[in-house]
Structure formats: C-alpha cells, structure tokens
Design a protein around this motif. Structure first.
Motif, PDB file in Angstrom:
ATOM      1  N   GLY A  94      33.180  62.079  46.847  1.00  0.00           N
ATOM      2  CA  GLY A  94      32.443  61.390  47.899  1.00  0.00           C
ATOM      3  C   GLY A  94      32.352  62.179  49.190  1.00  0.00           C
ATOM      4  O   GLY A  94      31.822  61.676  50.185  1.00  0.00           O
ATOM      5  N   GLN A  95      32.832  63.428  49.188  1.00  0.00           N
ATOM      6  CA  GLN A  95      32.840  64.194  50.437  1.00  0.00           C
ATOM      7  C   GLN A  95      31.436  64.458  50.976  1.00  0.00           C
ATOM      8  O   GLN A  95      31.231  64.451  52.191  1.00  0.00           O
ATOM      9  CB  GLN A  95      33.586  65.525  50.277  1.00  0.00           C
ATOM     10  N   GLN A  96      30.455  64.662  50.103  1.00  0.00           N
ATOM     11  CA  GLN A  96      29.103  64.944  50.579  1.00  0.00           C
ATOM     12  C   GLN A  96      28.540  63.744  51.345  1.00  0.00           C
ATOM     13  O   GLN A  96      27.985  63.884  52.443  1.00  0.00           O
ATOM     14  CB  GLN A  96      28.183  65.294  49.397  1.00  0.00           C
ATOM     15  N   ARG A  97      28.690  62.541  50.765  1.00  0.00           N
ATOM     16  CA  ARG A  97      28.195  61.326  51.420  1.00  0.00           C
ATOM     17  C   ARG A  97      28.944  61.041  52.718  1.00  0.00           C
ATOM     18  O   ARG A  97      28.329  60.774  53.760  1.00  0.00           O
ATOM     19  CB  ARG A  97      28.345  60.124  50.482  1.00  0.00           C
ATOM     20  N   ILE A  98      30.272  61.071  52.658  1.00  0.00           N
ATOM     21  CA  ILE A  98      31.059  60.707  53.838  1.00  0.00           C
ATOM     22  C   ILE A  98      30.825  61.709  54.969  1.00  0.00           C
ATOM     23  O   ILE A  98      30.645  61.326  56.134  1.00  0.00           O
ATOM     24  CB  ILE A  98      32.557  60.631  53.490  1.00  0.00           C
ATOM     25  N   THR A  99      30.797  62.993  54.645  1.00  0.00           N
ATOM     26  CA  THR A  99      30.557  64.003  55.679  1.00  0.00           C
ATOM     27  C   THR A  99      29.182  63.833  56.300  1.00  0.00           C
ATOM     28  O   THR A  99      29.029  63.861  57.529  1.00  0.00           O
ATOM     29  CB  THR A  99      30.689  65.419  55.087  1.00  0.00           C
ATOM     30  N   THR A 100      28.163  63.636  55.464  1.00  0.00           N
ATOM     31  CA  THR A 100      26.802  63.478  55.986  1.00  0.00           C
ATOM     32  C   THR A 100      26.681  62.212  56.822  1.00  0.00           C
ATOM     33  O   THR A 100      26.048  62.216  57.887  1.00  0.00           O
ATOM     34  CB  THR A 100      25.784  63.465  54.833  1.00  0.00           C
ATOM     35  N   LEU A 101      27.286  61.124  56.386  1.00  0.00           N
ATOM     36  CA  LEU A 101      27.250  59.882  57.157  1.00  0.00           C
ATOM     37  C   LEU A 101      27.913  60.053  58.515  1.00  0.00           C
ATOM     38  O   LEU A 101      27.410  59.567  59.540  1.00  0.00           O
ATOM     39  CB  LEU A 101      27.925  58.750  56.381  1.00  0.00           C
ATOM     40  N   LEU A 102      29.043  60.754  58.553  1.00  0.00           N
ATOM     41  CA  LEU A 102      29.712  61.000  59.829  1.00  0.00           C
ATOM     42  C   LEU A 102      28.846  61.866  60.737  1.00  0.00           C
ATOM     43  O   LEU A 102      28.824  61.667  61.958  1.00  0.00           O
ATOM     44  CB  LEU A 102      31.073  61.649  59.599  1.00  0.00           C
ATOM     45  N   MET A 103      28.136  62.827  60.165  1.00  0.00           N
ATOM     46  CA  MET A 103      27.266  63.677  60.972  1.00  0.00           C
ATOM     47  C   MET A 103      26.074  62.885  61.513  1.00  0.00           C
ATOM     48  O   MET A 103      25.647  63.097  62.658  1.00  0.00           O
ATOM     49  CB  MET A 103      26.804  64.876  60.157  1.00  0.00           C
ATOM     50  N   ILE A 104      25.542  61.955  60.717  1.00  0.00           N
ATOM     51  CA  ILE A 104      24.464  61.091  61.218  1.00  0.00           C
ATOM     52  C   ILE A 104      24.994  60.212  62.351  1.00  0.00           C
ATOM     53  O   ILE A 104      24.332  60.038  63.386  1.00  0.00           O
ATOM     54  CB  ILE A 104      23.878  60.237  60.080  1.00  0.00           C
ATOM     55  N   PHE A 105      26.181  59.655  62.153  1.00  0.00           N
ATOM     56  CA  PHE A 105      26.793  58.851  63.216  1.00  0.00           C
ATOM     57  C   PHE A 105      26.964  59.678  64.485  1.00  0.00           C
ATOM     58  O   PHE A 105      26.663  59.213  65.588  1.00  0.00           O
ATOM     59  CB  PHE A 105      28.152  58.316  62.760  1.00  0.00           C
ATOM     60  N   ARG A 106      27.423  60.915  64.323  1.00  0.00           N
ATOM     61  CA  ARG A 106      27.640  61.782  65.498  1.00  0.00           C
ATOM     62  C   ARG A 106      26.324  62.079  66.199  1.00  0.00           C
ATOM     63  O   ARG A 106      26.274  62.142  67.444  1.00  0.00           O
ATOM     64  CB  ARG A 106      28.318  63.098  65.079  1.00  0.00           C
ATOM     65  N   PHE A 107      25.246  62.253  65.433  1.00  0.00           N
ATOM     66  CA  PHE A 107      23.935  62.472  66.033  1.00  0.00           C
ATOM     67  C   PHE A 107      23.528  61.277  66.888  1.00  0.00           C
ATOM     68  O   PHE A 107      23.077  61.435  68.030  1.00  0.00           O
ATOM     69  CB  PHE A 107      22.882  62.720  64.953  1.00  0.00           C
ATOM     70  N   ILE A 108      23.664  60.065  66.338  1.00  0.00           N
ATOM     71  CA  ILE A 108      23.284  58.861  67.082  1.00  0.00           C
ATOM     72  C   ILE A 108      24.163  58.708  68.320  1.00  0.00           C
ATOM     73  O   ILE A 108      23.672  58.377  69.407  1.00  0.00           O
ATOM     74  CB  ILE A 108      23.386  57.617  66.180  1.00  0.00           C
ATOM     75  N   GLN A 109      25.447  58.973  68.161  1.00  0.00           N
ATOM     76  CA  GLN A 109      26.359  58.882  69.304  1.00  0.00           C
ATOM     77  C   GLN A 109      25.993  59.893  70.376  1.00  0.00           C
ATOM     78  O   GLN A 109      25.973  59.579  71.571  1.00  0.00           O
ATOM     79  CB  GLN A 109      27.789  59.112  68.828  1.00  0.00           C
ATOM     80  N   TYR A 110      25.689  61.113  69.957  1.00  0.00           N
ATOM     81  CA  TYR A 110      25.328  62.177  70.893  1.00  0.00           C
ATOM     82  C   TYR A 110      24.036  61.857  71.627  1.00  0.00           C
ATOM     83  O   TYR A 110      23.902  62.081  72.832  1.00  0.00           O
ATOM     84  CB  TYR A 110      25.197  63.491  70.121  1.00  0.00           C
ATOM     85  N   LYS A 111      23.056  61.299  70.887  1.00  0.00           N
ATOM     86  CA  LYS A 111      21.728  61.068  71.451  1.00  0.00           C
ATOM     87  C   LYS A 111      21.657  59.772  72.257  1.00  0.00           C
ATOM     88  O   LYS A 111      21.027  59.720  73.319  1.00  0.00           O
ATOM     89  CB  LYS A 111      20.713  61.031  70.314  1.00  0.00           C
ATOM     90  N   TYR A 112      22.305  58.713  71.743  1.00  0.00           N
ATOM     91  CA  TYR A 112      22.131  57.391  72.346  1.00  0.00           C
ATOM     92  C   TYR A 112      23.455  56.675  72.623  1.00  0.00           C
ATOM     93  O   TYR A 112      23.463  55.455  72.798  1.00  0.00           O
ATOM     94  CB  TYR A 112      21.282  56.503  71.421  1.00  0.00           C
ATOM     95  N   GLY A 113      24.528  57.436  72.644  1.00  0.00           N
ATOM     96  CA  GLY A 113      25.843  56.814  72.789  1.00  0.00           C
ATOM     97  C   GLY A 113      25.975  55.914  74.001  1.00  0.00           C
ATOM     98  O   GLY A 113      26.528  54.813  73.915  1.00  0.00           O
TER      99      GLY A 113
END
Length: 224
Positions: A94-113
């Motif tokens: 599950g590392q591919q899914r979990i890593t990608t999901l965390l990176m999407i979360f980080r993008f949203i946090q970075y852009k609209y946190g």
C-alpha cells in the motif's frame, strides 16, 4: 501466537496520530498506537506510480468517498518509545497509495492551508531508503530543497526525481478546469471525501522483520 488481523477503517482515522482500535467481530481488538509513524522499509521497491494512476486516484476520490483496498502493516518496536511497548508500523503493501495520498494532502495544505484551516497533524511517513523524504515533504517538494546535499545524500534508490514527478503531476492537474483540486472549494470537498474513504487494514503482529519480508514477497510475487 502470531496473528494476521484486519478490518475496514476510515482514512481519516488511519492517518490521525490518535490511537485507533481495530475490532474484529467485536471480540478481538488491536490498536494503532498513539503518535505512530508509518515506515516504508528498505526492502520495499521505489515509488513508481505514473500520471494515469495519480490522476485516476484524484478523480475517484473527488467523486466521493471510496473503498481504497487493502493496506498491510507489520508492527515494529518504536525507536525511543516511551513506554517501550508502543509500536510503529511498516507498510508491507500500500506504499504507493499512502505516499501519493499524503503528497496530495500536502499539496492542498501548501496551497490552501490557511483558507481551509488545515494543520499538519497526520502520522508521519518515514522511508528507510530515503531519510530526506520528511524534509522534502515539509518543504512542499521544492526543487531547491531537492538539490540540498543533506537531502540527496540520503536517497539510496535515486527516488527524488520520481517524487518531484508525482508532485508536478498533482500541481499540473490542479490547473485543469475540470480538476477536483482546481480551487479551495473543490479541495475542501476532496479532503472530506478522502478522510471518509476506507481501507482494509491487515496487521502482522509478530514484530519479526523476516515475517514482514515474507509477507511483502507473498503479496508482490503472487500479485495479490
């Protein structure tokens, strides 16, 4: 006796650092310990997802909360744990899914946190073959951070280019007029869908590294 146990859990609870109970048929309970770290062990292959897989994941979650499949964990003693009984968890599958999901979360946090009042209170991800991942994540996968010797020297499998590739795909996709990440309102809906999505968590409780490796080989060589 070592046991393989699991149940469906919401992503929001899986990634929350709060302790989580995993109840099997209301008879047996395991806990995902408080302030746990998820670890990608060094026997794991490098991150490999391509644009199609990343965009498909964004589109699926953007359309509503989803069941996102199995994640197999292996308990491991927490380094400097207090008390020593606390556990961290190696991601066996599950590392591919979990890593990608965390990176999407980080993008949203970075852009609209600030607009969405998003803090960074999620379980950290530690990649044994790339100790600098945490620094790169903190700096929103900036090229300048990626070029720092202190980050590059920890990248045993030359993964930095692919992490930047995934980050750029997320950023580029967010610019499209149909993207589920195109503005803060869609990002808020995406996060709500994400945290309401579920996964089936399967835990190896043996704390045995060789057992974790065997699970990894079983899953990846048999294609399960």
């Amino acid at each position: 006796m070592n046991q393989i146990i699991g149940t469906v859990i919401e992503i929001g609870n899986f990634l929350s650092p709060e302790a989580q109970s995993i109840v099997i048929q209301e008879q047996f309970t395991r806990k995902l310990d408080f302030n746990r770290t998820y670890i990608i062990p060094d026997f794991q292959r490098e991150i490999r997802w391509d644009e199609e897989q990343i965009v498909e994941l964004i589109n699926n979650i953007g359309a509503g909360a989803k069941f996102l499949g199995n994640v197999i964990l292996s308990e491991t003693k927490r380094e400097n744990g207090n008390p020593q009984s606390l556990k961290d968890y190696e991601i066996i599958d599950g590392q591919q899914r979990i890593t990608t999901l965390l990176m999407i979360f980080r993008f949203i946090q970075y852009k609209y946190g600030n607009d969405l009042n998003i803090n960074g209170d999620l379980c950290p991800l530690r990649i044994q073959s790339f100790a600098g991942f945490a620094t790169l994540y903190k700096h929103a996968f900036s090229e300048a951070c990626a070029q720092q010797d202190s980050v590059k020297e920890t990248d045993d499998l030359n993964q930095i280019p692919h992490y930047l590739y995934i980050w750029n795909i997320i950023c580029e996709h967010s610019q499209k007029i149909y993207s589920n990440l195109r503005n803060k309102y869609y990002c808020k809906q995406f996060l709500d869908n994400l945290m309401g999505s579920t996964i089936n968590v399967i835990i190896n409780t043996s704390e045995n590294t060789s057992r974790g490796i065997k699970l990894f080989l079983d899953v990846n060589l048999k294609g399960k």
